[in-house]
Design a protein around this motif. Structure first.
Motif, PDB file in Angstrom:
ATOM      1  N   THR A 250       0.826  -1.203   0.000  1.00 58.07           N
ATOM      2  CA  THR A 250       0.000   0.000   0.000  1.00 58.07           C
ATOM      3  C   THR A 250       0.866   1.262   0.000  1.00 58.07           C
ATOM      4  OG1 THR A 250      -0.137  -0.073   2.418  1.00 58.07           O
ATOM      5  CG2 THR A 250      -1.926  -1.118   1.184  1.00 58.07           C
ATOM      6  N   LYS A 251       2.132   1.111   0.359  1.00 53.18           N
ATOM      7  CA  LYS A 251       3.053   2.248   0.341  1.00 53.18           C
ATOM      8  C   LYS A 251       4.042   2.141  -0.818  1.00 53.18           C
ATOM      9  CE  LYS A 251       2.667   3.623   5.170  1.00 53.18           C
ATOM     10  NZ  LYS A 251       3.368   3.987   6.423  1.00 53.18           N
ATOM     11  N   LEU A 252       3.572   1.584  -1.932  1.00 55.50           N
ATOM     12  CA  LEU A 252       4.480   1.428  -3.068  1.00 55.50           C
ATOM     13  C   LEU A 252       5.041   2.761  -3.532  1.00 55.50           C
ATOM     14  CD1 LEU A 252       2.629   0.722  -6.444  1.00 55.50           C
ATOM     15  CD2 LEU A 252       1.484   1.669  -4.466  1.00 55.50           C
ATOM     16  N   VAL A 253       4.256   3.837  -3.468  1.00 53.31           N
ATOM     17  CA  VAL A 253       4.751   5.131  -3.936  1.00 53.31           C
ATOM     18  C   VAL A 253       5.917   5.594  -3.066  1.00 53.31           C
ATOM     19  CG1 VAL A 253       4.207   7.567  -4.267  1.00 53.31           C
ATOM     20  CG2 VAL A 253       2.546   5.812  -4.936  1.00 53.31           C
ATOM     21  N   GLN A 254       5.725   5.581  -1.744  1.00 51.39           N
ATOM     22  CA  GLN A 254       6.799   5.995  -0.847  1.00 51.39           C
ATOM     23  C   GLN A 254       8.000   5.057  -0.963  1.00 51.39           C
ATOM     24  OE1 GLN A 254       3.499   5.725  -0.107  1.00 51.39           O
ATOM     25  NE2 GLN A 254       3.009   6.792   1.804  1.00 51.39           N
ATOM     26  N   ASN A 255       7.730   3.757  -1.058  1.00 55.33           N
ATOM     27  CA  ASN A 255       8.819   2.787  -1.208  1.00 55.33           C
ATOM     28  C   ASN A 255       9.670   3.100  -2.435  1.00 55.33           C
ATOM     29  OD1 ASN A 255       7.954   1.302   1.011  1.00 55.33           O
ATOM     30  ND2 ASN A 255       6.977  -0.304  -0.191  1.00 55.33           N
ATOM     31  N   LEU A 256       9.001   3.242  -3.573  1.00 55.09           N
ATOM     32  CA  LEU A 256       9.745   3.377  -4.824  1.00 55.09           C
ATOM     33  C   LEU A 256      10.382   4.750  -4.978  1.00 55.09           C
ATOM     34  CD1 LEU A 256       8.436   0.654  -5.285  1.00 55.09           C
ATOM     35  CD2 LEU A 256       8.110   1.292  -7.673  1.00 55.09           C
ATOM     36  N   LYS A 257       9.766   5.772  -4.405  1.00 57.36           N
ATOM     37  CA  LYS A 257      10.426   7.079  -4.462  1.00 57.36           C
ATOM     38  C   LYS A 257      11.668   7.109  -3.565  1.00 57.36           C
ATOM     39  CE  LYS A 257       7.168  10.276  -6.462  1.00 57.36           C
ATOM     40  NZ  LYS A 257       6.455  11.557  -6.348  1.00 57.36           N
ATOM     41  N   LEU A 258      11.637   6.379  -2.457  1.00 58.53           N
ATOM     42  CA  LEU A 258      12.847   6.247  -1.653  1.00 58.53           C
ATOM     43  C   LEU A 258      13.903   5.457  -2.409  1.00 58.53           C
ATOM     44  CD1 LEU A 258      14.525   6.571   0.889  1.00 58.53           C
ATOM     45  CD2 LEU A 258      13.262   4.653   1.915  1.00 58.53           C
ATOM     46  N   VAL A 259      13.493   4.406  -3.093  1.00 53.86           N
ATOM     47  CA  VAL A 259      14.436   3.635  -3.913  1.00 53.86           C
ATOM     48  C   VAL A 259      15.069   4.535  -4.973  1.00 53.86           C
ATOM     49  CG1 VAL A 259      14.696   1.718  -5.526  1.00 53.86           C
ATOM     50  CG2 VAL A 259      13.235   1.446  -3.516  1.00 53.86           C
ATOM     51  N   GLU A 260      14.255   5.334  -5.645  1.00 48.04           N
ATOM     52  CA  GLU A 260      14.790   6.263  -6.646  1.00 48.04           C
ATOM     53  C   GLU A 260      15.827   7.192  -6.027  1.00 48.04           C
ATOM     54  OE1 GLU A 260      11.376   7.077  -9.997  1.00 48.04           O
ATOM     55  OE2 GLU A 260      11.161   8.126  -8.086  1.00 48.04           O
ATOM     56  N   ALA A 261      15.505   7.740  -4.857  1.00 46.07           N
ATOM     57  CA  ALA A 261      16.414   8.679  -4.210  1.00 46.07           C
ATOM     58  C   ALA A 261      17.730   8.000  -3.830  1.00 46.07           C
ATOM     59  CB  ALA A 261      15.747   9.281  -2.974  1.00 46.07           C
TER      60      ALA A 261
END
Length: 303
Positions: A250-261
């Motif tokens: 459910t937190k895929l957006v936060q997960n993947l934006k942290l991965v990007e960073a």
């Protein structure tokens, strides 16, 4: 029938924001170019990962316009359609078509779990207005609407529906679709941590999430699978899997934006009510990314 034959790796690109939550078009231009330079075969704007639920009608069009500008026809750009009212979806596809988009990915209305009759009628109505190729996003796990292989048999006479993003979390569905509809539709696996399995049983591509941070590795997995180099693909997939699990959340957006960073290809800016990860959640994702970066495979040895 439409001549579109989409295949390969289509990232569901993230929408970039400034710290004040306004759209950051310069960062999106950089990121979309990064995807294309690393070999992706298409892009989908303003999906779930693209925080569509936080974007205004006009902002979705603006993001799509930026993607079209960057792509310059090198890869198809699909605009995600996620309006809660069919009339608004019609207005969106008409305006996006005028911008020069190549096609659409169509989600069900996310606030109402339509039955199959309603969902199919919705798709036909949007397709008639779009007059461009459409990929149907089938995700009963999240959106509580499931179009079965039999439903897609009934939709086969709708010429603009050309592809299916299958996210049932049930790998059997790819084979069941092939048996039911043959090659009438291009089939995309929409669950990151079923990528190997989906391609192994005949999916034409991946509508992927972690590709936003690791496009070269995602494209390499696809190429290896298509070349039937399964042992090498499995080794790459096993390295990738802890990252791929982060998309199924459910937190895929936060997960993947942290991965990007952490990978140096983006930032963590999201729109509230979402907020960047903190505490144990953040530590867990950071550890996964750090290990992945430390053990990143040398793709030059594969191709």
């Amino acid at each position: 029938m439409s001549a579109a034959k989409w295949q390969g790796i289509f990232p569901a690109v993230t929408t970039k924001f400034h710290a004040n939550e306004e759209l950051d078009h310069a960062e999106m231009e950089r990121h979309f170019e990064f995807q294309i330079q690393n070999g992706v075969h298409g892009m989908v704007t303003c999906g779930s990962l693209g925080e569509a639920s936080t974007l205004s009608f006009e902002e979705k069009l603006a993001v799509t316009k930026t993607a079209i500008k960057v792509a310059r026809g090198r890869v198809p750009v699909l605009a995600n359609v996620s309006e809660t009212r069919t009339a608004n979806a019609i207005r969106f596809v008409e305006q996006a078509r005028e911008l020069g988009v190549d096609g659409f990915m169509v989600m069900p209305s996310v606030l109402y779990a339509a039955d199959a009759r309603e969902a199919k009628d919705n798709l036909r109505t949007i397709a008639a207005a779009a007059r461009l190729p459409i990929m149907v996003y089938n995700n009963p796990v999240t959106y509580k609407v499931d179009l079965t292989p039999e439903d897609f048999q009934e939709l086969a006479d709708c010429e603009h529906i050309v592809a299916i993003k299958e996210s049932t979390d049930n790998i059997r569905r790819i084979t069941d679709l092939r048996n039911a509809v043959g090659h009438r539709y291009q089939l995309f696996m929409g669950v990151d941590d079923l990528s190997f399995e989906g391609l192994a049983v005949g999916a034409d591509g991946l509508l992927a999430g972690l590709v936003v941070a690791f496009p070269a590795e995602t494209v390499a997995l696809y190429k290896l699978m298509k070349a039937k180099r399964y042992d090498e693909a499995l080794t790459l997939y096993q390295w990738f899997m802890p990252l791929l699990h982060l998309d199924v959340s459910t937190k895929l957006v936060q997960n993947l934006k942290l991965v990007e960073a952490l990978a140096g290809v983006g930032n963590e800016n999201v729109r509230r009510p979402r907020q960047p990860l903190q505490g144990a959640e953040r530590e867990k994702v950071t550890a996964i990314v750090q290990k992945a970066l430390a053990t990143r495979p040398d793709l030059s040895r594969l191709f």
